[in-house]
Design a protein around this motif. Structure first.
Motif, PDB file in Angstrom:
ATOM      1  N   HIS A 243       0.828  -1.208   0.000  1.00  0.00           N
ATOM      2  CA  HIS A 243       0.000   0.000   0.000  1.00  0.00           C
ATOM      3  C   HIS A 243       0.865   1.262   0.000  1.00  0.00           C
ATOM      4  CE1 HIS A 243       1.039  -0.777   4.175  1.00  0.00           C
ATOM      5  NE2 HIS A 243       0.618   0.423   4.522  1.00  0.00           N
ATOM      6  N   ILE A 247       0.770   4.278  -2.872  1.00  0.00           N
ATOM      7  CA  ILE A 247       0.579   5.697  -2.528  1.00  0.00           C
ATOM      8  C   ILE A 247       1.788   6.522  -2.950  1.00  0.00           C
ATOM      9  CG2 ILE A 247       0.406   7.304  -0.576  1.00  0.00           C
ATOM     10  CD1 ILE A 247      -1.384   5.235   0.804  1.00  0.00           C
ATOM     11  N   LEU A 250       1.804   7.061  -6.715  1.00  0.00           N
ATOM     12  CA  LEU A 250       0.797   8.022  -7.159  1.00  0.00           C
ATOM     13  C   LEU A 250       1.165   9.454  -6.773  1.00  0.00           C
ATOM     14  CD1 LEU A 250      -2.518   6.070  -6.437  1.00  0.00           C
ATOM     15  CD2 LEU A 250      -1.363   6.423  -8.633  1.00  0.00           C
ATOM     16  N   ILE A 251       1.890   9.620  -5.671  1.00  0.00           N
ATOM     17  CA  ILE A 251       2.362  10.965  -5.295  1.00  0.00           C
ATOM     18  C   ILE A 251       3.234  11.559  -6.391  1.00  0.00           C
ATOM     19  CG2 ILE A 251       3.913  12.199  -3.704  1.00  0.00           C
ATOM     20  CD1 ILE A 251       2.868  10.345  -1.484  1.00  0.00           C
ATOM     21  N   SER A 378       8.898   2.454  -5.907  1.00  0.00           N
ATOM     22  CA  SER A 378       7.831   3.452  -5.932  1.00  0.00           C
ATOM     23  C   SER A 378       8.129   4.549  -6.950  1.00  0.00           C
ATOM     24  CB  SER A 378       7.668   4.078  -4.538  1.00  0.00           C
ATOM     25  OG  SER A 378       7.338   3.106  -3.583  1.00  0.00           O
ATOM     26  N   VAL A 417      -4.795  13.497  -8.930  1.00  0.00           N
ATOM     27  CA  VAL A 417      -4.540  12.158  -8.368  1.00  0.00           C
ATOM     28  C   VAL A 417      -3.392  12.213  -7.360  1.00  0.00           C
ATOM     29  CG1 VAL A 417      -3.667   9.849  -8.918  1.00  0.00           C
ATOM     30  CG2 VAL A 417      -5.450  10.888 -10.342  1.00  0.00           C
ATOM     31  N   ALA A 418      -2.311  12.906  -7.737  1.00  0.00           N
ATOM     32  CA  ALA A 418      -1.147  13.007  -6.849  1.00  0.00           C
ATOM     33  C   ALA A 418      -1.476  13.777  -5.580  1.00  0.00           C
ATOM     34  CB  ALA A 418      -0.001  13.679  -7.595  1.00  0.00           C
ATOM     35  N   ALA A 421      -3.253  11.484  -3.253  1.00  0.00           N
ATOM     36  CA  ALA A 421      -2.339  10.475  -2.716  1.00  0.00           C
ATOM     37  C   ALA A 421      -1.483  11.036  -1.586  1.00  0.00           C
ATOM     38  CB  ALA A 421      -1.452   9.924  -3.833  1.00  0.00           C
ATOM     39  N   THR A 425      -0.999  10.535   3.329  1.00  0.00           N
ATOM     40  CA  THR A 425       0.158  10.247   4.179  1.00  0.00           C
ATOM     41  C   THR A 425       0.106  11.089   5.444  1.00  0.00           C
ATOM     42  OG1 THR A 425       1.587  11.940   3.188  1.00  0.00           O
ATOM     43  CG2 THR A 425       1.535   9.781   2.120  1.00  0.00           C
ATOM     44  N   THR A 446       0.443   6.158   6.867  1.00  0.00           N
ATOM     45  CA  THR A 446      -0.723   6.663   6.139  1.00  0.00           C
ATOM     46  C   THR A 446      -1.931   6.746   7.064  1.00  0.00           C
ATOM     47  OG1 THR A 446      -1.636   4.522   5.449  1.00  0.00           O
ATOM     48  CG2 THR A 446       0.163   5.424   4.113  1.00  0.00           C
TER      49      THR A 446
END
Length: 472
Positions: A243, A247, A250-251, A378, A417-418, A421, A425, A446
């Motif tokens: 997960h 995340i 996507l950041i 990532s 989207v970012a 994401a 956190t 998160t």
């Protein structure tokens, strides 16, 4: 040794680490951006000419993107060995691989002289660049952040990040020099494009010399001394922390998409097309200006993240990008060189704000034993989802719609989207990154993690890591 002498020695070592990560990533990204710049300017004619101008440009941009597909391979390999044998050795290997591939590209025959073998060799070398880039960033990020005191990780982590705008600055400046002074016009197509690639061999020698001189990361030294290396870091990463990988990836997508669109191959190609009509050298000089803005914004963002936290710095940056992407294309479409400077300057402020804190944010997300694998993979996945085919997608949208509004909508969506994401956190600035603090590192990254967080521990420099609240 006195306390003062020890502190002086620590600061000197931190300066060496900063120089090593900065110089190495600058060379690495100079190599990467030289390819992206040439793909937009001349590769459609040199390697893909039989496909025609439009399809040839799409193929050239696709060759930029294909290397991103091999970044995860580089990230897997570098992450596995970086978590088992150390950060420093991997950094030297990735630098040599990238530089060797870049130099060989400068020596390739073109389609006119070798036929189909020319684009095949070009793509193979581009794949090697992708493997190298996939392993480079994670090692540089960890060397910088794990050597730094807790309160300055944002600043230290911005050093490898600065290598990207510096690499772009160097790449565009050299290309502008070649197109405008050394080999203008047809000379650039005949031989001038090769010089920036071949020159990489000198930069590689300098980068390797600097990197070999630095100490191994203290976090990895402790892991090695205690023999607590994960047996198969990749398996542990995806079993327990998948997960976080999602995340973190996507950041990165918003920054990477906008970055490769605004400072990579698409904008130079579009701004010099008949639709806009600016000269090649003028656009390259404007890109050099953009890289300078990106450089200072990245450094400022690293410093800012030490004061207000990584997450808030990111949120400010992504809101800025969402607000400025649409005006960027309106300014470019005006055909004014001054407006091109304004648009690129605005967008590069947001790009810097969403790039400067990345090394420190990623390092603080993942536990020590699988940290190299976590940050590398990532980053590689985020690069594929964000920037890999962004120039090609933009060109396809332009061909399909005849204008740039669809491109702006695409980039705004990626930034949204970012933004979501990074908002998932928690701020972990100051957390102890050593292997002895793995229990605290494993929870609370998160908003989804409802496990109790251990009491905050003291970091190696004596600072107390912040307690991360558990959601009720």
């Amino acid at each position: 040794m006195t306390v003062t002498a020890t502190r002086h020695s620590d600061r000197a070592n931190q300066r060496r680490v900063a120089a090593a990560t900065l110089v190495g990533t600058t060379v690495e990204w100079y190599d990467f951006f030289i390819y992206a710049t040439m793909a937009g300017l001349v590769f459609s004619r040199l390697f893909f000419e039989p496909a025609g101008e439009s399809i040839g440009l799409l193929l050239a941009f696709a060759s930029v993107g294909i290397s991103f597909l091999f970044r995860p391979l580089g990230a897997f390999l570098a992450g596995h060995y970086g978590d088992k044998v150390g950060r420093r050795a991997i950094l030297v290997v990735t630098l040599v691989l990238m530089g060797g591939a870049t130099t060989l590209i400068g020596l390739l025959p073109t389609y006119a002289s070798a036929g189909v073998i020319a684009p095949v060799l070009l793509i193979l070398l581009r794949i090697l660049q992708g493997v190298s880039a996939g392993g480079e960033w994670g090692g540089a990020a960890l060397m910088a952040v794990e050597h730094a005191p807790a309160g300055r990780r944002g600043l230290a982590g911005s050093m490898p990040q600065l290598g990207v705008p510096l690499g772009l600055l160097l790449a565009t400046a050299v290309t502008a020099l070649m197109t405008g002074v050394v080999s203008p016009g047809e000379q650039f197509l005949e031989w001038g494009w090769r010089v920036p690639f071949i020159a990489s061999i000198v930069l590689i020698a300098v980068g390797c010399f600097v990197r070999i001189a630095v100490d191994e990361s203290p976090v990895f030294q402790e892991i090695a001394e205690k023999k607590e290396q994960a047996s198969v870091p990749i398996v542990e990463l995806f079993r327990n922390y998948w997960h976080l990988v999602v995340i973190a990836a996507l950041i990165f997508v918003g920054n990477n998409a906008v970055g490769y669109m605004s400072t990579g191959g698409f904008i130079p190609a579009y701004a010099t097309s008949d639709a806009v009509g600016l000269s090649r050298t003028d656009v390259l000089v404007a890109m050099t200006f953009a890289a300078t803005v990106w450089l200072f914004a990245t450094l400022g963002a690293g410093i800012l993240s030490d004061r207000i936290g990584r997450r808030l710095t990111y949120q400010i940056g992504y809101v800025w990008l969402i607000l400025t992407v649409w005006p960027l294309f309106l300014l470019i479409d005006s055909g004014s060189l001054a407006n091109l400077y304004l648009g690129l300057g605005l967008i590069c402020i947001g790009t810097g704000l969403t790039y400067g804190p990345q090394a420190s944010l990623y390092s603080e997300l993942f536990p020590a034993s699988i940290r190299f694998s976590g940050v590398s993979i990532s980053y590689a996945i985020g690069a594929i989802l964000g920037g890999a085919f962004a120039p090609m997608i933009a060109q396809a949208l332009l061909d399909a719609t005849g204008g740039t509004p669809a491109i702006a909508v695409y980039l705004i969506g990626m930034c949204a989207v970012a933004l979501v994401a990074v908002s998932l956190t928690r701020n972990r600035s100051g957390i102890d990154l050593s292997i002895s603090n793995q229990a605290e590192q494993e929870v609370g990254s998160t908003v989804f993690d409802k496990r109790p967080v251990p009491a905050p521990s003291r970091t190696p420099d004596g600072a107390v890591g912040p307690e991360v609240p558990t959601p009720r």
